[in-house]
Design an enzyme around this catalytic site. Structure first.
Site, PDB file in Angstrom:
ATOM      1  N   THR A  27       0.841  -1.194   0.000  1.00  0.00           N
ATOM      2  CA  THR A  27       0.000   0.000   0.000  1.00  0.00           C
ATOM      3  C   THR A  27       0.876   1.244   0.000  1.00  0.00           C
ATOM      4  OG1 THR A  27      -1.858  -1.095   1.089  1.00  0.00           O
ATOM      5  CG2 THR A  27      -1.707   1.291   1.342  1.00  0.00           C
ATOM      6  N   HIS A 177      -7.188 -10.953  -1.580  1.00  0.00           N
ATOM      7  CA  HIS A 177      -6.597 -10.600  -0.284  1.00  0.00           C
ATOM      8  C   HIS A 177      -7.457 -11.205   0.814  1.00  0.00           C
ATOM      9  CE1 HIS A 177      -4.340  -8.710   2.732  1.00  0.00           C
ATOM     10  NE2 HIS A 177      -4.364  -7.439   2.345  1.00  0.00           N
ATOM     11  N   ASN A 180      -4.320 -10.589   6.832  1.00  0.00           N
ATOM     12  CA  ASN A 180      -4.031  -9.343   7.567  1.00  0.00           C
ATOM     13  C   ASN A 180      -5.237  -8.680   8.212  1.00  0.00           C
ATOM     14  OD1 ASN A 180      -1.480  -9.863   6.711  1.00  0.00           O
ATOM     15  ND2 ASN A 180      -1.365  -8.195   5.225  1.00  0.00           N
ATOM     16  N   TYR A 182      -8.387  -8.318   7.250  1.00  0.00           N
ATOM     17  CA  TYR A 182      -9.421  -7.673   6.434  1.00  0.00           C
ATOM     18  C   TYR A 182     -10.617  -8.611   6.288  1.00  0.00           C
ATOM     19  CZ  TYR A 182      -5.762  -4.258   5.820  1.00  0.00           C
ATOM     20  OH  TYR A 182      -4.808  -3.305   6.074  1.00  0.00           O
ATOM     21  N   ASN A 237      -3.812  -6.024  12.324  1.00  0.00           N
ATOM     22  CA  ASN A 237      -5.094  -5.345  12.537  1.00  0.00           C
ATOM     23  C   ASN A 237      -5.877  -5.954  13.700  1.00  0.00           C
ATOM     24  OD1 ASN A 237      -5.206  -3.166  10.599  1.00  0.00           O
ATOM     25  ND2 ASN A 237      -5.175  -4.755   9.027  1.00  0.00           N
TER      26      ASN A 237
END
Length: 364
Positions: A27, A177, A180, A182, A237
């Protein structure tokens, strides 16, 4: 003398790679502020790194609801498709291969980033107690709204459409994805999923959303052009799981069923350390998957050479070292020193720290 295996070609599903060095998704928060489309500078950035066997783009939201950070690109609008087409064309002109990473952040967002100021969505109304970037500062993530079961097919359809958009933009494929912390990871892990319907509870229910997304994307563009990233043992996260090995095995079984091009495995805690919990059995997970196995997390040159030579991995993804070394393949091959990255320019900004790192022949 032949090249080490890391620098030899490999067919990954339907994608033929020149070598096994991969640029991991990174990112950079440099999309157009009005449209969330990649810019001409984005095309230059990826073109500079086209000697990688495979480029995986920065995570790109599949819909306005999927956005979690300011100035990240999407892959749902005409402007975004056109922006990514310029990226793909630039990479292909240099002989490279590129896939776009498909992203829905779930609860790692903020009302100011959501359409109409809505609450972010997640499997359950459990606050991540994390932070996101709203365009001016890092802010606390709010408590999300739990998705209704009736809403889930629409999100699955958004993934499939985003995959079609990626192919329309000229990409060689996509990476889902599912790592992580999400949205897909939130469904899989007990710390974020307290549902009591068919998407919660037993592990076979918690991987249902993963199964549906993978099936929809592979059905839309072909399993041979679909990869996936998971991070079963990472607390990124602020996500956790009561039995991460069990969840990981269920996830890998789903991925194996769909015969995807590759599985991108984050080993340990994303970008932080390679530590694994006592119950983790990476060798067992590796043995469950018959496709190309990509490893990631703080790999050095020596570690990468060993992983591929030993057969423990087919590909190695490098993250931060690709930020400051556009010619990383050449540097690894020559065992040359690496440019140091400027962390102050990782997220947002302009050309500085983005497209101005020197290649070997111009490095002083």
């Amino acid at each position: 003398m032949s090249d080490p295996k890391l620098f030899t070609p490999l067919a990954v599903g339907d994608i033929q790679l020149a070598n096994r060095v991969v640029m991991a998704p990174l990112t950079r928060n440099r999309a157009d502020h009005a449209t969330d489309a990649p810019t001409e500078m984005t095309a230059t950035y990826y073109e500079q790194r086209a000697s990688a066997g495979l480029l995986i783009t920065e995570a790109s939201q599949i819909s306005p609801q999927g956005k979690g950070y300011a100035f990240t690109p999407g892959i749902y609008s005409d402007e975004q498709i056109e922006g990514w087409r310029k990226v793909a064309d630039a990479v292909h002109a240099r002989g490279g291969k590129i896939v776009i990473q498909l992203w829905h952040v779930g609860r790692i967002s903020h009302n100011v980033l959501q359409p109409g100021g809505a609450d972010p969505v997640a499997p359950s109304a459990i606050n991540a107690h994390g932070k996101t970037f709203d365009g001016t500062a890092f802010v606390e993530t709010p408590t999300p709204r739990a998705l209704e079961a009736s809403e889930i097919p629409g999100i699955v359809a958004d993934y499939a459409q985003a995959a079609k958009n990626a192919i329309a933009a000229g990409m060689d494929g996509v990476e889902i994805h599912a790592a992580n912390g999400y949205l897909i990871d939130q469904f899989m892990k007990t710390g974020a999923n307290a549902r009591t319907d068919e998407y919660g509870g037993p592990v076979e229910n918690r991987v249902r959303f993963l199964d549906e997304v993978v099936g929809a994307v592979a059905g839309a563009i072909g399993a041979g052009r679909t990869g996936i990233r998971i991070s079963p043992f990472s607390p990124a996260n602020n996500i956790d799981d009561a039995n991460p090995q069990e969840t990981a095995e269920a996830a890998v079984a789903v991925i194996e069923k769909h015969k995807l091009a590759y599985l991108h495995m984050v080993e340990g805690s994303t970008g932080a350390n390679r530590d694994l919990p006592p119950e983790a059995d990476m060798d067992k997970l590796r043995g469950m998957y018959s496709g190309a196995w990509m490893v990631n997390n703080l790999y050095t040159r020596d570690m990468a050479l060993e992983a591929v030579e030993s057969g423990r991995a087919d590909l190695v993804a490098f993250g931060r070292s690709y930020i400051s070394n556009p010619d990383l393949v050449e540097r690894l091959k020559a065992d040359a020193p690496l440019n140091k990255a400027n962390s102050a320019t990782f997220y947002g900004g302009g050309a500085e720290g983005y497209i101005d790192y020197p290649a070997l022949e111009t490095a002083s």
